[in-house]
Design a protein around this motif. Sequence first.
Motif, PDB file in Angstrom:
ATOM      1  N   VAL A  92      28.523  37.255  78.252  1.00 36.01           N
ATOM      2  CA  VAL A  92      27.749  38.283  77.567  1.00 36.01           C
ATOM      3  C   VAL A  92      26.322  37.847  77.221  1.00 36.01           C
ATOM      4  CG1 VAL A  92      29.809  39.349  76.578  1.00 36.01           C
ATOM      5  CG2 VAL A  92      28.632  37.573  75.299  1.00 36.01           C
ATOM      6  N   ARG A  93      26.027  36.549  77.336  1.00 34.43           N
ATOM      7  CA  ARG A  93      24.702  36.099  76.903  1.00 34.43           C
ATOM      8  C   ARG A  93      24.360  34.783  77.582  1.00 34.43           C
ATOM      9  NH1 ARG A  93      23.318  34.034  70.796  1.00 34.43           N
ATOM     10  NH2 ARG A  93      21.066  33.832  70.989  1.00 34.43           N
ATOM     11  N   THR A  94      23.093  34.591  77.928  1.00 31.45           N
ATOM     12  CA  THR A  94      22.629  33.332  78.505  1.00 31.45           C
ATOM     13  C   THR A  94      21.327  32.919  77.837  1.00 31.45           C
ATOM     14  OG1 THR A  94      21.346  34.421  80.269  1.00 31.45           O
ATOM     15  CG2 THR A  94      23.666  33.883  80.751  1.00 31.45           C
ATOM     16  N   ALA A  95      20.975  31.658  77.994  1.00 38.64           N
ATOM     17  CA  ALA A  95      19.709  31.141  77.472  1.00 38.64           C
ATOM     18  C   ALA A  95      19.311  29.935  78.305  1.00 38.64           C
ATOM     19  CB  ALA A  95      19.846  30.756  75.998  1.00 38.64           C
ATOM     20  N   ARG A  96      18.013  29.623  78.305  1.00 38.16           N
ATOM     21  CA  ARG A  96      17.568  28.436  79.033  1.00 38.16           C
ATOM     22  C   ARG A  96      16.284  27.885  78.423  1.00 38.16           C
ATOM     23  NH1 ARG A  96      13.732  32.343  79.697  1.00 38.16           N
ATOM     24  NH2 ARG A  96      12.602  32.300  81.678  1.00 38.16           N
ATOM     25  N   GLU A  97      16.089  26.597  78.633  1.00 42.93           N
ATOM     26  CA  GLU A  97      14.861  25.899  78.267  1.00 42.93           C
ATOM     27  C   GLU A  97      14.448  25.038  79.450  1.00 42.93           C
ATOM     28  OE1 GLU A  97      15.661  25.111  73.482  1.00 42.93           O
ATOM     29  OE2 GLU A  97      15.249  23.458  74.847  1.00 42.93           O
ATOM     30  N   CYS A  98      13.141  24.810  79.573  1.00 40.68           N
ATOM     31  CA  CYS A  98      12.646  23.987  80.678  1.00 40.68           C
ATOM     32  C   CYS A  98      11.619  22.983  80.183  1.00 40.68           C
ATOM     33  CB  CYS A  98      11.979  24.857  81.750  1.00 40.68           C
ATOM     34  SG  CYS A  98      13.085  26.002  82.578  1.00 40.68           S
ATOM     35  N   GLN A  99      11.622  21.833  80.819  1.00 43.41           N
ATOM     36  CA  GLN A  99      10.587  20.828  80.582  1.00 43.41           C
ATOM     37  C   GLN A  99      10.264  20.168  81.911  1.00 43.41           C
ATOM     38  OE1 GLN A  99      11.389  16.993  78.567  1.00 43.41           O
ATOM     39  NE2 GLN A  99       9.722  17.526  77.190  1.00 43.41           N
TER      40      GLN A  99
END
Length: 218
Positions: A92-99
């Motif tokens: 139902v939900r996703t998230a992401r971070e990038c470096q």
Amino acid sequence: MRKCVSSIFLIGLIPLVAGCGTSSVFSSSPLDFFRTSSKATTGDTDASGGSTTDVECPGVEIRTGAATLMIGSKPGEEEPAALDLRYQASMVRTARECQVNAGIMNMKVGIEGRVITGPAGAPGTVDLPLRIAVVHEGVNPKTIVSKFARVQITVLNATDRVPFTHVDSEISFPMPQPVANIASYVVYVGFDPAAAPREKKKPQPKPKAKSTAKPRQS
């Protein structure tokens, strides 16, 4: 596997699912601590401490047909009949971070979902096979990274709704050249039950027996 609406309405479980959005069942989640920027941070900074690059963080999409996993009461059954449904898991939900650091994109990807019990549901342990894949989309799509994971949750009651969360903070790959091609990268997530048997841990090799032969005498 079907989309979130699936065949739930056939068995009268709509009030439990409440659609494909977020739900109050997630009162607190690790995904709440993800940065919300669509840009990647970088380990390379200029003299003023600002970022020296402006790189897009690949978006996350739930792969079509892999948003829902249905588990029946009969082992080996690909898609259980409505009355044989034990559990249904949905993302139902996703998230992401990038470096970006030294030409390497490092991503943290989070997935949030829920498992509900069906007509044949009962207390027990549910094994959820998940796949995260970074794909360079185009005329000839190319898989850059593909990772399999298992998430186990415990269902305590015959009628229950249990949230689950999976976070992978170790997704890394070289930045494309030219860097602008990163805009064509997509992170796909979904359930992957077909891969689960292939991903079972291989048995450890048995240690070789020590030789008991006596040394030759001269």
